[in-house]
Motif scaffolding. Sequence first.
Motif, PDB file in Angstrom:
ATOM      1  N   THR A  28     -16.192  10.285  -2.187  1.00  0.00           N
ATOM      2  CA  THR A  28     -16.068   8.826  -2.137  1.00  0.00           C
ATOM      3  C   THR A  28     -17.012   8.215  -1.111  1.00  0.00           C
ATOM      4  O   THR A  28     -17.527   7.128  -1.325  1.00  0.00           O
ATOM      5  CB  THR A  28     -14.623   8.408  -1.804  1.00  0.00           C
ATOM      6  OG1 THR A  28     -14.201   9.152  -0.666  1.00  0.00           O
ATOM      7  CG2 THR A  28     -13.705   8.661  -2.974  1.00  0.00           C
TER       8      THR A  28
ATOM      9  N   MET B  77      -6.805  -0.679   6.615  1.00  0.00           N
ATOM     10  CA  MET B  77      -6.053   0.489   6.138  1.00  0.00           C
ATOM     11  C   MET B  77      -4.567   0.308   6.418  1.00  0.00           C
ATOM     12  O   MET B  77      -4.199  -0.295   7.435  1.00  0.00           O
ATOM     13  CB  MET B  77      -6.523   1.767   6.857  1.00  0.00           C
ATOM     14  CG  MET B  77      -7.855   2.304   6.412  1.00  0.00           C
ATOM     15  SD  MET B  77      -8.261   3.826   7.306  1.00  0.00           S
ATOM     16  CE  MET B  77      -7.960   5.044   6.060  1.00  0.00           C
TER      17      MET B  77
ATOM     18  N   GLU C  58      -3.611  11.454  -8.263  1.00  0.00           N
ATOM     19  CA  GLU C  58      -4.146  10.092  -8.294  1.00  0.00           C
ATOM     20  C   GLU C  58      -3.752   9.349  -7.005  1.00  0.00           C
ATOM     21  O   GLU C  58      -4.568   8.646  -6.402  1.00  0.00           O
ATOM     22  CB  GLU C  58      -3.606   9.368  -9.538  1.00  0.00           C
ATOM     23  CG  GLU C  58      -3.910   7.891  -9.648  1.00  0.00           C
ATOM     24  CD  GLU C  58      -5.400   7.584  -9.731  1.00  0.00           C
ATOM     25  OE1 GLU C  58      -6.161   8.498 -10.057  1.00  0.00           O
ATOM     26  OE2 GLU C  58      -5.793   6.439  -9.419  1.00  0.00           O
TER      27      GLU C  58
ATOM     28  N   ARG D 125      -5.779  10.344  -3.959  1.00  0.00           N
ATOM     29  CA  ARG D 125      -7.156   9.804  -3.898  1.00  0.00           C
ATOM     30  C   ARG D 125      -7.245   8.647  -2.909  1.00  0.00           C
ATOM     31  O   ARG D 125      -8.296   8.357  -2.361  1.00  0.00           O
ATOM     32  CB  ARG D 125      -7.594   9.326  -5.286  1.00  0.00           C
ATOM     33  CG  ARG D 125      -7.960  10.467  -6.220  1.00  0.00           C
ATOM     34  CD  ARG D 125      -8.491   9.945  -7.547  1.00  0.00           C
ATOM     35  NE  ARG D 125      -9.605   9.038  -7.356  1.00  0.00           N
ATOM     36  CZ  ARG D 125      -9.767   7.880  -8.029  1.00  0.00           C
ATOM     37  NH1 ARG D 125      -8.864   7.504  -8.906  1.00  0.00           N
ATOM     38  NH2 ARG D 125     -10.806   7.123  -7.795  1.00  0.00           N
ATOM     39  N   HIS D 126      -6.108   7.961  -2.693  1.00  0.00           N
ATOM     40  CA  HIS D 126      -6.109   6.788  -1.818  1.00  0.00           C
ATOM     41  C   HIS D 126      -5.732   7.141  -0.377  1.00  0.00           C
ATOM     42  O   HIS D 126      -5.713   6.265   0.480  1.00  0.00           O
ATOM     43  CB  HIS D 126      -5.116   5.745  -2.347  1.00  0.00           C
ATOM     44  CG  HIS D 126      -5.425   5.305  -3.749  1.00  0.00           C
ATOM     45  ND1 HIS D 126      -6.524   4.549  -4.048  1.00  0.00           N
ATOM     46  CD2 HIS D 126      -4.800   5.544  -4.920  1.00  0.00           C
ATOM     47  CE1 HIS D 126      -6.550   4.322  -5.358  1.00  0.00           C
ATOM     48  NE2 HIS D 126      -5.511   4.920  -5.911  1.00  0.00           N
ATOM     49  N   ILE D 127      -5.386   8.417  -0.155  1.00  0.00           N
ATOM     50  CA  ILE D 127      -4.826   8.792   1.156  1.00  0.00           C
ATOM     51  C   ILE D 127      -5.800   9.651   1.967  1.00  0.00           C
ATOM     52  O   ILE D 127      -6.410  10.585   1.442  1.00  0.00           O
ATOM     53  CB  ILE D 127      -3.514   9.610   0.969  1.00  0.00           C
ATOM     54  CG1 ILE D 127      -2.493   8.798   0.172  1.00  0.00           C
ATOM     55  CG2 ILE D 127      -2.934  10.003   2.317  1.00  0.00           C
ATOM     56  CD1 ILE D 127      -1.245   9.594  -0.196  1.00  0.00           C
TER      57      ILE D 127
ATOM     58  N   MET E  15       0.844  -1.214   0.000  1.00  0.00           N
ATOM     59  CA  MET E  15       0.000   0.000   0.000  1.00  0.00           C
ATOM     60  C   MET E  15       0.874   1.257   0.000  1.00  0.00           C
ATOM     61  O   MET E  15       0.662   2.145  -0.790  1.00  0.00           O
ATOM     62  CB  MET E  15      -0.884   0.024   1.260  1.00  0.00           C
ATOM     63  CG  MET E  15      -1.810  -1.147   1.362  1.00  0.00           C
ATOM     64  SD  MET E  15      -3.192  -1.022   0.244  1.00  0.00           S
ATOM     65  CE  MET E  15      -4.471  -0.554   1.339  1.00  0.00           C
TER      66      MET E  15
ATOM     67  N   ARG F 143     -13.412   9.807   3.896  1.00  0.00           N
ATOM     68  CA  ARG F 143     -12.769   9.702   2.575  1.00  0.00           C
ATOM     69  C   ARG F 143     -12.747   8.266   2.053  1.00  0.00           C
ATOM     70  O   ARG F 143     -12.487   8.048   0.881  1.00  0.00           O
ATOM     71  CB  ARG F 143     -11.337  10.245   2.631  1.00  0.00           C
ATOM     72  CG  ARG F 143     -11.270  11.744   2.596  1.00  0.00           C
ATOM     73  CD  ARG F 143      -9.845  12.232   2.626  1.00  0.00           C
ATOM     74  NE  ARG F 143      -9.046  11.792   1.477  1.00  0.00           N
ATOM     75  CZ  ARG F 143      -9.126  12.310   0.268  1.00  0.00           C
ATOM     76  NH1 ARG F 143      -9.979  13.257   0.029  1.00  0.00           N
ATOM     77  NH2 ARG F 143      -8.347  11.866  -0.707  1.00  0.00           N
TER      78      ARG F 143
ATOM     79  N   CYS G 187      -0.589   2.666  -3.004  1.00  0.00           N
ATOM     80  CA  CYS G 187      -1.518   1.762  -3.703  1.00  0.00           C
ATOM     81  C   CYS G 187      -1.067   1.540  -5.147  1.00  0.00           C
ATOM     82  O   CYS G 187      -1.882   1.531  -6.076  1.00  0.00           O
ATOM     83  CB  CYS G 187      -2.939   2.294  -3.668  1.00  0.00           C
ATOM     84  SG  CYS G 187      -3.607   2.397  -2.006  1.00  0.00           S
TER      85      CYS G 187
ATOM     86  N   ALA H 121     -10.601   6.107   2.423  1.00  0.00           N
ATOM     87  CA  ALA H 121      -9.287   5.901   1.805  1.00  0.00           C
ATOM     88  C   ALA H 121      -8.689   4.575   2.256  1.00  0.00           C
ATOM     89  O   ALA H 121      -9.110   3.986   3.264  1.00  0.00           O
ATOM     90  CB  ALA H 121      -8.382   7.061   2.181  1.00  0.00           C
ATOM     91  N   ARG H 122      -7.699   4.093   1.511  1.00  0.00           N
ATOM     92  CA  ARG H 122      -7.049   2.829   1.861  1.00  0.00           C
ATOM     93  C   ARG H 122      -5.764   3.060   2.650  1.00  0.00           C
ATOM     94  O   ARG H 122      -5.194   2.123   3.198  1.00  0.00           O
ATOM     95  CB  ARG H 122      -6.751   2.039   0.590  1.00  0.00           C
ATOM     96  CG  ARG H 122      -8.039   1.587  -0.104  1.00  0.00           C
ATOM     97  CD  ARG H 122      -7.789   1.227  -1.537  1.00  0.00           C
ATOM     98  NE  ARG H 122      -6.989   0.007  -1.658  1.00  0.00           N
ATOM     99  CZ  ARG H 122      -6.431  -0.394  -2.795  1.00  0.00           C
ATOM    100  NH1 ARG H 122      -6.570   0.324  -3.893  1.00  0.00           N
ATOM    101  NH2 ARG H 122      -5.717  -1.507  -2.835  1.00  0.00           N
TER     102      ARG H 122
ATOM    103  N   SER I 200     -14.370  14.872  -0.961  1.00  0.00           N
ATOM    104  CA  SER I 200     -13.771  13.557  -1.250  1.00  0.00           C
ATOM    105  C   SER I 200     -14.574  12.797  -2.298  1.00  0.00           C
ATOM    106  O   SER I 200     -14.024  12.060  -3.092  1.00  0.00           O
ATOM    107  CB  SER I 200     -13.676  12.726   0.028  1.00  0.00           C
ATOM    108  OG  SER I 200     -14.950  12.258   0.394  1.00  0.00           O
TER     109      SER I 200
END
Lengths: 236, 467
Positions: free
Chosen positions: A104, A183, A71, A74-76, A1, A149, A61, A151-152, A102
């Motif tokens: 999402t 996460m 980009e 977007r995962h954070i 990740m 968010r 990611c 997020a991952r 967000s």
Amino acid sequence: MIEALGLTKSYGERRALDALTLKIDAGEIFCLLGANGAGKTTTINLLLGFSAPTSGTARVCGVDVTHAPAEARRHIAYVPETVMLYRHLSGLENLEFFAKLSRTGATDRRSLAASLKRVGLSAAAADQRASSYSKGMRQKVGVAVALARKARVLILDEPLSGLDPLAANELSRLIRELGESGMAVLMATHDIFRAKETGHRVGIMREGKLVRELATQDIEHQDLDRIYLTTMGAAA
Amino acid sequence: MIAAVAWKEARELMRDGRVRVIGGAVVVLAVAALIIGVDKQAAFARELREAEERSRLQWESQGERNPHTAAHFGLYVNAAYDILAFVDPGLIPYLGRSVWLEAHSQNPMKYRPIEDAPSLARFGELSLTLVLQQVVPLFLILLGYTAFASERDRGTLRSLLAANLPRRVLLLGKALGIAGCSCMVLAPLAAIAAVAILLGSTDRADTGARLGVLAVTYTLYYGTVLAVTLAVSAVSRNTRSALVGGLAIWVTTTFLVPKVAADLADRLHPPPSAASFWASVDAELGDAHGNSTRTKALEQKVLAQYDVRRLDDLPVNFDGIALQDGEEHANEVFDAHYGALFDTYDAQSRWLRLSMIAAPIMGVRAISMALAGTDIAQHRAFVLSAEEYRRQTQRLLNGYLTQRSTPGQSGVRAGSELWRSLARFQPGVVPLSDTIETAVPLVLGLAAWLAAASAFAVLAVRRVSPL
């Protein structure tokens, strides 16, 4: 990740971060320990794409942060040392605003109010203007924003700093829950005790280098304390 | 996302009291300006109308007298008074709206309101134009200076950018939020003023078109002010420097540039002083009552034309011919001197319009005055129509005198029939099409300003750093 490979950041002659190599998997909580100026915040800025590395690569990611910072972001989900909120908006309105940005997660008020309750903010407090919030309350909203968010990856910069023990304990519990939910968490902190309590692994940074890496299950609090002091003492 | 940012921005502005306090002050000023402006300009217009009516009545009831005596008796005429002059009095206080028409002379304007103004009037009178051109931009600056600077000050900018919010979305959202708050204050005012103006207008289509161009003008102007304010906020280190920067730009573009531009226009295209103007006119006019060599030559020409040896043998009155010839000569002199004077004013106006390169308010002022019929072009149209009317009057009176064969003037008498036969004065106005033609390049200039300011804002926001 989260992957860093030979990540380096120099400001002129000074190396703020020196060939950091790091990998944090899903569900893992990695705590970065170190004195001020050790390179913790520089690492976070590079992972967020706020500054470009001098050399090396960082991936979130699987996305190269240098080449596609938006980009990658977007995962954070990011929680700064001091979560700053819009003082004329309530906690719930602040969360609603950031949740809408967000795009999402849920943005309806009921879900958001539930998120705030989950991080330990009462319904009455959620409707108060943020200008009346303590630091602990702001941090809780910050974590709720991160949750919203979906997020991952969660990155926290000194989130426990300045919190009373009870608030720090609550936040620590919440971070562990987030890790258990899958996460990947990177938390920069000064707090050796909380690092041991919260993280799966601990890294000690000194002068821009990651000088030690330890699994928290293999060490006791006193050992980590001693190792940290010894490591930092070696720098003195 | 844009809507979310706009909503947040507007809600913050509403709650921190700026919209309420500053917007309230703008509303109070605008309403006061509208009431004072309507009252003052309506009173001025009424006085002029009454004075013109009185003057006409005196003209028609002056009794039997020699036509040339009537020519010196003269009468007052006034310029057209568009209802939009309530919004923008423009050059009216300085140029006046009334002129006395008499034989031999193209007189300057009389009754300029600035002559009756108190000494404090030099600081500028409260008018709707002052509110629209100076106060509203300040309102926008005070709403917008914190947009980026305070995000940076309180640390929320880092959170916004970490939330992956594109900078252009942030810029647009903030602009819309601030614009929305401004519209909440300004739109009802504008609507009420527009309805009031249209209800009071005698030609609603014309006035509506003028208001439409005015609305486009101010939209472009306020958009420019907002874009510059946001750009300054984005490049400023903190909130305080953003405020100082915004105010410095406001003072420079609103007060300093117009002053410097006017001074430069005066230096580059200096008009003659009143004394030198009239001295050179008088030197060329000579004796208007026929004792010049020019009159002697005319006498020989007329005697030859009628094939007689003495003036007493003429079938027409030579005095009427001589007076009209003197008028024709004077007309040439006045045309040359007033033409040169107006050319100077036109050159100054062109320079002032060009100075909108330095400050968009110069373009706004020019458009506003043109649409309100209070600019130099409108003044020139009135002066030309008044002068043409004066010449028409002199032709009528001198023609009457000429057709009477009594030698010398004293024996010729005319009565109310002649005085009444003089058509009523119709003041010249610049047609809407000409005004639009004048306004179009200025509106395009304002559009260019908005584009440049927006580009500046985009570049400034692109440089905003979360570090």
